[in-house]
Design a protein around this motif. Structure first.
Motif, short mmCIF file in Angstrom:
data_model
loop_
_atom_site.label_atom_id
_atom_site.label_comp_id
_atom_site.label_asym_id
_atom_site.label_seq_id
_atom_site.Cartn_x
_atom_site.Cartn_y
_atom_site.Cartn_z
N ARG A 1 16.50 4.80 -22.61
CA ARG A 1 15.92 5.27 -21.35
C ARG A 1 16.66 6.49 -20.80
NH1 ARG A 1 16.83 -0.09 -18.25
NH2 ARG A 1 18.54 -0.17 -19.77
N ARG A 2 15.96 7.25 -19.99
CA ARG A 2 16.54 8.46 -19.40
C ARG A 2 16.22 8.52 -17.92
NH1 ARG A 2 17.77 12.85 -22.91
NH2 ARG A 2 17.55 12.27 -25.11
N SER A 3 17.12 9.14 -17.20
CA SER A 3 16.89 9.48 -15.80
C SER A 3 17.40 10.90 -15.61
CB SER A 3 17.60 8.49 -14.87
OG SER A 3 19.02 8.61 -15.01
N GLU A 4 17.37 11.36 -14.37
CA GLU A 4 17.79 12.74 -14.12
C GLU A 4 19.27 12.95 -14.43
OE1 GLU A 4 16.79 13.78 -10.18
OE2 GLU A 4 14.62 13.74 -10.51
N ASP A 5 20.10 11.93 -14.27
CA ASP A 5 21.55 12.12 -14.43
C ASP A 5 22.17 11.17 -15.45
OD1 ASP A 5 21.12 9.84 -13.01
OD2 ASP A 5 22.67 10.20 -11.51
N ALA A 6 21.36 10.51 -16.27
CA ALA A 6 21.92 9.56 -17.23
C ALA A 6 20.98 9.39 -18.41
CB ALA A 6 22.20 8.22 -16.57
N VAL A 7 21.61 9.12 -19.56
CA VAL A 7 20.87 8.80 -20.79
C VAL A 7 21.45 7.50 -21.34
CG1 VAL A 7 20.28 9.54 -23.13
CG2 VAL A 7 20.42 11.22 -21.29
N GLU A 8 20.59 6.57 -21.66
CA GLU A 8 21.05 5.29 -22.20
C GLU A 8 21.43 5.45 -23.67
OE1 GLU A 8 19.57 0.65 -22.56
OE2 GLU A 8 18.09 2.26 -22.48
N ILE A 9 22.58 4.89 -24.04
CA ILE A 9 23.04 4.86 -25.42
C ILE A 9 22.85 3.43 -25.93
CG2 ILE A 9 24.93 5.27 -27.01
CD1 ILE A 9 23.93 7.78 -25.65
N THR A 10 21.96 3.26 -26.88
CA THR A 10 21.68 1.91 -27.39
C THR A 10 22.51 1.58 -28.62
OG1 THR A 10 19.84 2.79 -28.72
CG2 THR A 10 19.33 1.99 -26.49
N ASP A 11 23.09 2.58 -29.27
CA ASP A 11 23.90 2.30 -30.46
C ASP A 11 24.79 3.50 -30.75
OD1 ASP A 11 24.73 0.77 -32.73
OD2 ASP A 11 23.49 2.05 -33.99
N GLY A 12 26.02 3.21 -31.22
CA GLY A 12 26.93 4.27 -31.64
C GLY A 12 28.08 4.55 -30.70
N LEU A 13 28.13 3.88 -29.53
CA LEU A 13 29.18 4.16 -28.56
C LEU A 13 29.51 2.87 -27.82
CD1 LEU A 13 30.66 6.79 -27.75
CD2 LEU A 13 29.13 6.94 -25.79
N ALA A 14 30.81 2.69 -27.52
CA ALA A 14 31.25 1.49 -26.81
C ALA A 14 31.56 1.84 -25.36
CB ALA A 14 32.50 0.91 -27.47
N ARG B 1 13.38 0.63 -16.30
CA ARG B 1 12.95 0.38 -17.67
C ARG B 1 11.54 0.92 -17.86
NH1 ARG B 1 13.00 -5.50 -20.70
NH2 ARG B 1 12.49 -4.74 -22.81
N THR B 2 11.35 1.67 -18.91
CA THR B 2 10.03 2.24 -19.21
C THR B 2 9.68 1.93 -20.65
OG1 THR B 2 10.38 4.04 -17.62
CG2 THR B 2 8.64 4.33 -19.27
N VAL B 3 8.54 1.32 -20.83
CA VAL B 3 8.02 1.02 -22.17
C VAL B 3 6.98 2.08 -22.50
CG1 VAL B 3 6.82 -0.64 -23.61
CG2 VAL B 3 8.44 -1.43 -21.88
N VAL B 4 7.20 2.77 -23.59
CA VAL B 4 6.35 3.90 -23.96
C VAL B 4 5.58 3.55 -25.23
CG1 VAL B 4 6.30 6.34 -24.60
CG2 VAL B 4 7.92 5.53 -22.88
N GLY B 5 4.31 3.90 -25.25
CA GLY B 5 3.48 3.73 -26.43
C GLY B 5 2.45 4.83 -26.50
N ASP B 6 1.79 4.94 -27.62
CA ASP B 6 0.72 5.93 -27.76
C ASP B 6 -0.36 5.36 -28.66
OD1 ASP B 6 1.74 6.12 -30.35
OD2 ASP B 6 2.94 7.87 -29.88
N GLY B 7 -1.52 5.98 -28.59
CA GLY B 7 -2.64 5.50 -29.39
C GLY B 7 -3.91 6.24 -29.05
N SER B 8 -5.03 5.69 -29.48
CA SER B 8 -6.33 6.33 -29.32
C SER B 8 -7.13 5.67 -28.21
CB SER B 8 -7.11 6.28 -30.63
OG SER B 8 -6.43 6.97 -31.66
N VAL B 9 -7.95 6.49 -27.58
CA VAL B 9 -8.89 5.98 -26.58
C VAL B 9 -10.09 5.39 -27.32
CG1 VAL B 9 -10.36 6.60 -24.63
CG2 VAL B 9 -8.12 7.68 -24.91
N VAL B 10 -10.48 4.19 -26.95
CA VAL B 10 -11.60 3.49 -27.60
C VAL B 10 -12.50 2.90 -26.52
CG1 VAL B 10 -10.25 2.97 -29.67
CG2 VAL B 10 -10.32 1.33 -27.80
#
Length: 389
Positions: free
Chosen positions: A352-365, A83-92
């Motif tokens: 989330r992504r890895s070298e051989d898989a992509v997580e599908i959070t919505d749209g597929l069962a 699990r990877t939590v990604v964010g972005d912002g400014s250096v302060v």
């Protein structure tokens, strides 16, 4: 008398001309009858053509369906991904200290620092012109000395009056007057001392010193300026500590804790920081929370830079498909789901992504099959032939 030069009715010339004229008339009659017969014949032919039934239409040959493309498929399956939590912002700055003038009406005599200079606590940064304040301080000290002398005199008068009162040589009223004079002298001394301390404090305010270690981030005063009370003069990054204010989706905040390592990237530069604190509120407009990421001293980053943060709080299960199954149609991710021998374009949301898989959070069962090879040549509704059949 008859004209003998004209032939008679019964003459041979007249008799010979009559049969020739009859033959001419019959020829004309025959020609007219032939023309009339031809017209009737043509009219009948035209009518027959108009009323003749149309020839039967050629049978329509059904178009052959396009050939099916042979594709490989894979089923959407759950698996554990990092699990990877990604964010972005400014250096302060961790803390940016705004240093201003406490006293107004003073002229700046000297500025001893520039932007970017490292300073220590107590170091002189700006010096005001102290000439006027030192003169006022001298007056205040003289007033204190005068008040103290008057106090000593009043106390001596009080002591003599007390001695005379005990022997009966001075009335009670004189003693009381001497006591009041001594108390007034004490009050004048206290007032003079307070005035001297006030001037000394103003004189100290003419010397701006660093309240803590840090780096000068901004200088907004020059020698010769006349300051006003509260005017900003310098800004100081306390302890030269920087941090990244990373914006993180609200649903990801629960997985974060202070002390977790954070991978911070800015262009080709990557440094490792640490979650210092998580803001207690979330923006109602963006649904993003602020995570304060402490940066190392040698990060090379500067306030105002835009950077990306990635936190790995652990592993969690998710529904995944191979990366080759992901298409981009109309600017968003999608897959080609297989039902029977047909494919259907299905927009999806990825995680989330890895070298051989992509997580599908919505749209597929779970268990649905998707095209993993040859998907780029297919459209919604195309027929396919599966390799795993």
């Amino acid at each position: 008398m008859p004209d003998h030069n004209l032939p008679g009715l019964g003459s041979p010339a007249v008799t010979a001309g009559r049969p020739a004229r009859r033959r001419g008339r019959w020829l004309l009659v025959l020609l007219a009858l032939a023309a009339l017969g031809a017209a009737v014949f043509l009219r009948g032919e035209i009518a027959a053509l108009l009323h003749r039934p149309a020839p039967p239409a050629a049978p329509v040959v059904a178009a052959e369906p396009p050939p099916a493309l042979t594709v490989a498929v894979a089923a959407a399956t759950p698996r554990t991904l990092a699990r990877t939590v990604v964010g972005d912002g400014s250096v302060v700055a961790w803390q940016e200290l705004v240093i201003g003038a406490e006293a107004g009406g003073l002229r700046v005599a000297e500025v001893r620092v520039e932007e970017g200079d490292a300073v220590r606590a107590g170091q002189l940064l700006v010096r005001m012109d102290e000439t006027l304040l030192r003169a006022v301080l001298g007056q205040a000290e003289a007033a204190v000395a005068e008040a103290q002398a008057a106090l000593r005199n009043a106390r001596q008068d009080l002591a003599r009056a007390a001695d005379l009162s005990r022997t009966g040589n001075a009335p009670r009223q004189t003693l009381e007057l001497r006591q009041a004079a001594a108390e007034q002298a004490e009050a004048r001394v206290a007032s003079a001392v307070a005035r001297r301390e006030e001037v000394a404090a103003r004189l100290a305010q003419a010397r701006i010193v660093a309240p803590a270690d840090g780096v000068v981030s901004k200088r907004s005063v020059l020698p010769g300026n006349v300051t006003s009370a509260g005017q900003e003069m310098l800004r100081l990054i306390r302890d030269n500590r920087l941090e990244l204010d990373a914006r993180v989706p609200e649903l990801e905040l629960a997985a974060l804790r202070p002390g977790q390592p954070v991978q911070v990237t800015h262009g080709d530069r990557a440094v490792t920081g640490e979650v210092r604190a998580i803001a207690p509120t979330v923006s109602a407009d963006t649904r993003l929370g602020i995570v304060h990421v402490a940066l190392p001293a040698d990060s090379g980053l500067r306030p105002g830079m835009f950077a990306r943060a990635a936190v790995s709080p652990g592993e969690a299960p998710g529904l995944t498909v191979p990366p080759s199954a992901i298409l981009f149609r109309d600017g968003r991710p999608a897959v080609l789901a297989v039902t029977g021998d047909r494919v259907a374009l299905r927009p999806v949301s990825t995680g989330r992504r890895s070298e051989d898989a992509v997580e599908i959070t919505d749209g597929l069962a779970e268990g649905e099959r998707v095209v993993v090879s040859g998907a780029g040549f297919l459209s919604d509704g195309d027929r396919v032939r599966l390799l795993d059949r």
